[in-house]
Design an enzyme around this catalytic site. Structure first.
Site, PDB file in Angstrom:
ATOM      1  N   LEU A 250       1.251  -1.682   0.319  1.00  0.00           N
ATOM      2  CA  LEU A 250      -0.075  -0.199  -0.266  1.00  0.00           C
ATOM      3  C   LEU A 250       0.579   1.596  -0.060  1.00  0.00           C
ATOM      4  CD1 LEU A 250      -3.209  -1.262   2.554  1.00  0.00           C
ATOM      5  CD2 LEU A 250      -2.652  -1.569  -0.437  1.00  0.00           C
ATOM      6  N   LYS A 298      14.907  -5.973   6.809  1.00  0.00           N
ATOM      7  CA  LYS A 298      14.571  -4.733   8.206  1.00  0.00           C
ATOM      8  C   LYS A 298      16.415  -5.013   8.457  1.00  0.00           C
ATOM      9  CE  LYS A 298       9.762  -3.228   8.746  1.00  0.00           C
ATOM     10  NZ  LYS A 298       9.078  -2.610   9.256  1.00  0.00           N
ATOM     11  N   GLU A 310      20.803   6.663  15.995  1.00  0.00           N
ATOM     12  CA  GLU A 310      20.699   6.323  17.024  1.00  0.00           C
ATOM     13  C   GLU A 310      19.652   4.861  17.045  1.00  0.00           C
ATOM     14  OE1 GLU A 310      23.008   5.389  19.230  1.00  0.00           O
ATOM     15  OE2 GLU A 310      24.882   6.352  17.510  1.00  0.00           O
ATOM     16  N   ASP A 334       8.883   3.578  12.261  1.00  0.00           N
ATOM     17  CA  ASP A 334       8.317   2.748  12.413  1.00  0.00           C
ATOM     18  C   ASP A 334       7.911   3.312  14.368  1.00  0.00           C
ATOM     19  OD1 ASP A 334       7.282   0.860  10.857  1.00  0.00           O
ATOM     20  OD2 ASP A 334       8.940  -0.432  11.256  1.00  0.00           O
ATOM     21  N   GLY A 363      11.621  -7.592  14.588  1.00  0.00           N
ATOM     22  CA  GLY A 363      11.330  -5.919  13.631  1.00  0.00           C
ATOM     23  C   GLY A 363      10.477  -5.663  15.150  1.00  0.00           C
ATOM     24  N   ALA A 364       9.094  -5.620  13.830  1.00  0.00           N
ATOM     25  CA  ALA A 364       7.890  -4.493  14.649  1.00  0.00           C
ATOM     26  C   ALA A 364       8.059  -4.944  16.333  1.00  0.00           C
ATOM     27  CB  ALA A 364       6.679  -5.300  13.900  1.00  0.00           C
ATOM     28  N   ASN A 383       6.231 -14.613  22.937  1.00  0.00           N
ATOM     29  CA  ASN A 383       6.886 -15.034  21.864  1.00  0.00           C
ATOM     30  C   ASN A 383       7.074 -16.090  21.811  1.00  0.00           C
ATOM     31  OD1 ASN A 383       7.147 -14.304  19.127  1.00  0.00           O
ATOM     32  ND2 ASN A 383       9.292 -14.703  19.342  1.00  0.00           N
ATOM     33  N   THR A 385       8.817 -17.542  20.036  1.00  0.00           N
ATOM     34  CA  THR A 385      10.564 -18.009  20.193  1.00  0.00           C
ATOM     35  C   THR A 385      10.800 -17.322  21.305  1.00  0.00           C
ATOM     36  OG1 THR A 385      10.612 -18.107  18.021  1.00  0.00           O
ATOM     37  CG2 THR A 385      12.735 -18.402  19.494  1.00  0.00           C
TER      38      THR A 385
HETATM   39  P1  NAP Z   1       9.631 -10.135  11.754  1.00  0.00           P
HETATM   40  O1  NAP Z   1      10.439  -9.443  12.540  1.00  0.00           O
HETATM   41  O2  NAP Z   1       9.420 -11.515  11.044  1.00  0.00           O
HETATM   42  O3  NAP Z   1       9.097 -10.833  13.430  1.00  0.00           O
HETATM   43  C1  NAP Z   1       8.011 -11.965  12.733  1.00  0.00           C
HETATM   44  C2  NAP Z   1       7.424 -12.345  13.976  1.00  0.00           C
HETATM   45  O4  NAP Z   1       6.051 -12.757  13.999  1.00  0.00           O
HETATM   46  C3  NAP Z   1       8.314 -13.058  15.223  1.00  0.00           C
HETATM   47  O5  NAP Z   1       7.655 -12.438  16.564  1.00  0.00           O
HETATM   48  C4  NAP Z   1       7.669 -14.470  14.666  1.00  0.00           C
HETATM   49  O6  NAP Z   1       8.312 -15.287  15.625  1.00  0.00           O
HETATM   50  C5  NAP Z   1       5.706 -13.800  14.785  1.00  0.00           C
HETATM   51  N1  NAP Z   1       5.426 -15.141  14.015  1.00  0.00           N
HETATM   52  C6  NAP Z   1       5.244 -15.780  12.873  1.00  0.00           C
HETATM   53  N2  NAP Z   1       4.576 -16.468  12.768  1.00  0.00           N
HETATM   54  C7  NAP Z   1       3.486 -16.972  13.591  1.00  0.00           C
HETATM   55  C8  NAP Z   1       2.947 -17.565  13.902  1.00  0.00           C
HETATM   56  N3  NAP Z   1       1.310 -18.451  13.095  1.00  0.00           N
HETATM   57  N4  NAP Z   1       2.325 -17.472  15.214  1.00  0.00           N
HETATM   58  C9  NAP Z   1       2.998 -17.041  16.367  1.00  0.00           C
HETATM   59  N5  NAP Z   1       3.735 -16.246  16.318  1.00  0.00           N
HETATM   60  C10 NAP Z   1       4.110 -16.252  14.649  1.00  0.00           C
HETATM   61  O7  NAP Z   1       8.242  -8.854  11.186  1.00  0.00           O
HETATM   62  P2  NAP Z   1       8.445  -7.549  11.964  1.00  0.00           P
HETATM   63  O8  NAP Z   1       8.721  -6.984  11.240  1.00  0.00           O
HETATM   64  O9  NAP Z   1       8.171  -7.784  13.419  1.00  0.00           O
HETATM   65  O10 NAP Z   1       6.491  -7.719  11.080  1.00  0.00           O
HETATM   66  C11 NAP Z   1       5.407  -8.508  11.832  1.00  0.00           C
HETATM   67  C12 NAP Z   1       4.139  -7.535  11.614  1.00  0.00           C
HETATM   68  O11 NAP Z   1       3.984  -6.226  11.688  1.00  0.00           O
HETATM   69  C13 NAP Z   1       4.113  -7.935   9.589  1.00  0.00           C
HETATM   70  O12 NAP Z   1       2.589  -8.246   9.448  1.00  0.00           O
HETATM   71  C14 NAP Z   1       3.587  -6.265   9.445  1.00  0.00           C
HETATM   72  O13 NAP Z   1       3.139  -5.860   8.151  1.00  0.00           O
HETATM   73  C15 NAP Z   1       3.346  -5.440  10.557  1.00  0.00           C
HETATM   74  N6  NAP Z   1       4.197  -4.124  10.375  1.00  0.00           N
HETATM   75  C16 NAP Z   1       2.969  -3.392  10.300  1.00  0.00           C
HETATM   76  C17 NAP Z   1       3.718  -2.444  10.322  1.00  0.00           C
HETATM   77  C18 NAP Z   1       2.666  -0.858  10.376  1.00  0.00           C
HETATM   78  O14 NAP Z   1       3.263   0.177   9.644  1.00  0.00           O
HETATM   79  N7  NAP Z   1       1.091  -1.390  10.214  1.00  0.00           N
HETATM   80  C19 NAP Z   1       5.062  -1.181  10.275  1.00  0.00           C
HETATM   81  C20 NAP Z   1       5.956  -2.632  11.059  1.00  0.00           C
HETATM   82  C21 NAP Z   1       5.267  -3.896  10.911  1.00  0.00           C
HETATM   83  P3  NAP Z   1       9.445 -16.595  16.127  1.00  0.00           P
HETATM   84  O15 NAP Z   1       9.877 -14.886  16.804  1.00  0.00           O
HETATM   85  O16 NAP Z   1       8.883 -16.985  17.180  1.00  0.00           O
HETATM   86  O17 NAP Z   1      10.163 -16.560  14.744  1.00  0.00           O
END
Ligand code: NAP
Length: 493
Positions: A250, A298, A310, A334, A363-364, A383, A385
């Protein structure tokens, strides 16, 4: 040289193709009638197609082996071309303007007829993978000086697309068409003018949807309304979003709307890449001035950039890169985006009275933890993990727990505000609910970072139980406003 927008017509009947053409007529310059998609009985009527279409048309009968649908022999194909060219009119608009003949198609009789009536020959080669020497390949395709060579291939990475941009600089003054298929080719379609391609191919929205090709193809409306194709020129500044499968992101809508509103000659593209390096090499080659960075790059991209803020160091993730004099500087908006959206949702700036459950530790979650701490909240990070939750929790003096039914009590204890940061439940995994073991009481406030779909399974359950809920769209918008400021040096609104 201007690039013409071509609509590829893939309906089964002439009438349906004409209606598809009508829908997009204002946005296109040429139509390609793909006879290989037509019902056999419709072939009888193809001769009148150009006159009825009222715009220059390409006649194409693509074989199965070249990615088309035609299963007949070469004789049958020759007959279709002969039918399309027969009774040529002295009024050119009544004839096909181009015929597309594959480089290995022995078609000298058809070619003679085409040249006699000034019908241009597109001499095409469709490769399933990239070739080593693109310039030589294009030059080798031209049999007659008026031929327009066309080279289409499926890219395996952005690196393959970069090779095409490099080759285009070596043959600037020649007429040719290039087209990159697959998800890594989308940015190059939008930038066809920078490739000096004579034609950019677009498809109807219906065809793209039916064949689930949203990550690979563009319809004419999107090309113009979302990317402002007609206004792109050599002076256009390029920005984009890098990550995996970002071609339906988007973010282009948000940024391109901002550029239009501020009257800036800039375009923001979706740039799907296989790795952060693949993306940065492409960005360097095209002198891209700013990038949004999304999953899963990221964190991985940090060692590849020149310096980061920082705050990004602390969080361990960047979502924004700015190219200043060929050096990349990383930021994390973010944090700002989430803070603004959270404060708006809660209508308060102080989280002292909240016990917050942060679900996820990616990361989020790091950006979320930073904000919860800055607003004085107490939190527990859950979490899948556990170590990842522990790492973040220790940094902020928060509690942590495994995301598992055994910790249900702890979850209830921190449930006044639940912030769901995992990608569980995000498209395409719509059926997943990371808190499926938890029953909402209706008193929780639930903020989820996912914005596609608008309402996940989890958010629906929370809302049905009576909770106040918020999805991630406002966060996305607000973080993009901060990026826009970093890119364009101007406020978004
Ligand atoms: P990431 O770094 O890949 O982290 C993913 C997280 O989700 C990890 O904690 C992972 O757990 C967990 N996870 C994945 N599948 C799972 C499941 N089936 N059950 C339980 N936990 C699960 O991704 P990220 O960058 O943090 O992004 C995460 C989400 O935030 C995405 O949907 C992204 O679109 C959204 N986001 C939105 C915005 C916004 O502006 N609205 C900004 C940033 C991110 P493990 O550590 O155990 O693998």
């Amino acid at each position: 040289m201007s690039t013409k927008v071509c609509l590829v017509l893939t309906e089964k009947t002439i009438e349906k193709n004409l209606s598809a053409l009508e829908k997009y007529k204002k946005l296109i310059d040429i139509a390609e009638l793909r006879v290989d998609y037509l019902n056999q009985s419709e072939i009888l009527y193809l001769r009148n197609f150009p006159e009825r279409a009222g715009i220059p048309c390409i006649l194409t009968v693509r074989r199965k082996s070249d990615g088309g649908n035609f299963m007949g022999g070469e004789g049958a194909r020759m007959t279709i071309f002969a039918r399309g060219l027969a009774f040529a009119s002295t009024n050119p608009i009544k004839n096909f303007s181009y015929i597309d003949l594959e480089s290995d198609f022995d078609s000298s009789g058809i070619e003679e007829a085409a040249r006699a009536f000034d019908i241009k020959i597109i001499r095409s080669l469709h490769a399933k993978s990239p070739v080593k020497n693109i310039v030589k390949t294009l030059e080798g395709l031209r049999r007659f000086e008026t031929d327009i060579p066309k080279f289409a291939f499926r890219a395996n990475s952005l690196n393959d697309v970069s090779e095409l941009f490099k080759a285009s600089k070596l043959i600037e003054n020649q007429e040719y068409i290039v087209s990159v298929m697959g998800p890594y080719g989308v940015a190059s379609r939008i930038l066809s003018k920078k490739l000096n391609s004579q034609i950019v191919y677009t498809f109807t929205h219906e065809y793209i949807k039916k064949n689930k090709l949203e990550q690979e193809l563009i319809d004419p409306e999107k090309l113009e309304d979302l990317y402002g194709f007609s206004k792109i020129d050599n002076a256009t500044t390029i920005y984009g979003v890098i990550g995996k499968d970002v071609n339906t992101s988007l973010s282009p809508k948000i940024h391109n709307t901002g550029f239009k509103r501020k009257n800036l000659n800039s375009v923001y593209l979706p740039i799907s890449a296989v790795s952060p390096k693949d993306a940065l090499d492409f960005a360097n080659l095209l002198n891209i001035k700013g990038l949004s960075v999304t999953a899963p790059f990221k964190g991985e991209i940090i060692p590849l950039v020149n310096s980061i803020s920082e705050a990004s160091k602390f969080i361990g993730a960047v979502n924004t890169l700015v190219n200043e004099n060929k050096k990349w500087f990383g930021y994390n908006t973010d944090v700002d985006g989430f803070e603004q959206a959270l404060i708006e949702f809660l209508n308060e700036k102080d989280l002292r009275r909240y016990k917050v459950a942060i679900i996820g530790a990616g990361g989020a979650a790091r950006a979320v933890a930073q904000v919860v701490k800055a607003l004085h909240g107490k939190a527990c990070i859950f979490n899948r993990t556990a170590e990842k939750a522990q790492n973040i929790a220790e940094k902020y003096n928060f509690k942590w727990a495994l995301l598992d039914p055994i910790n249900i009590k702890q979850l209830y204890n921190f449930s006044e505000l639940i912030i769901q940061t995992t990608n569980a439940g995000m498209e395409p995994n719509l059926d997943v609910d990371p808190l499926s073991f938890y029953t909402f009481t209706g008193k929780e406030k639930v903020f989820e970072l996912i914005y596609r779909p608008e309402t996940t399974k989890l958010l629906k359950r929370a809302r049905t139980a009576g909770c106040r809920v918020c999805n991630g769209y406002k966060m996305l918008e607000y973080q993009a406003y901060h990026q826009f400021k970093a890119f364009a040096g101007k406020e978004y609104l």
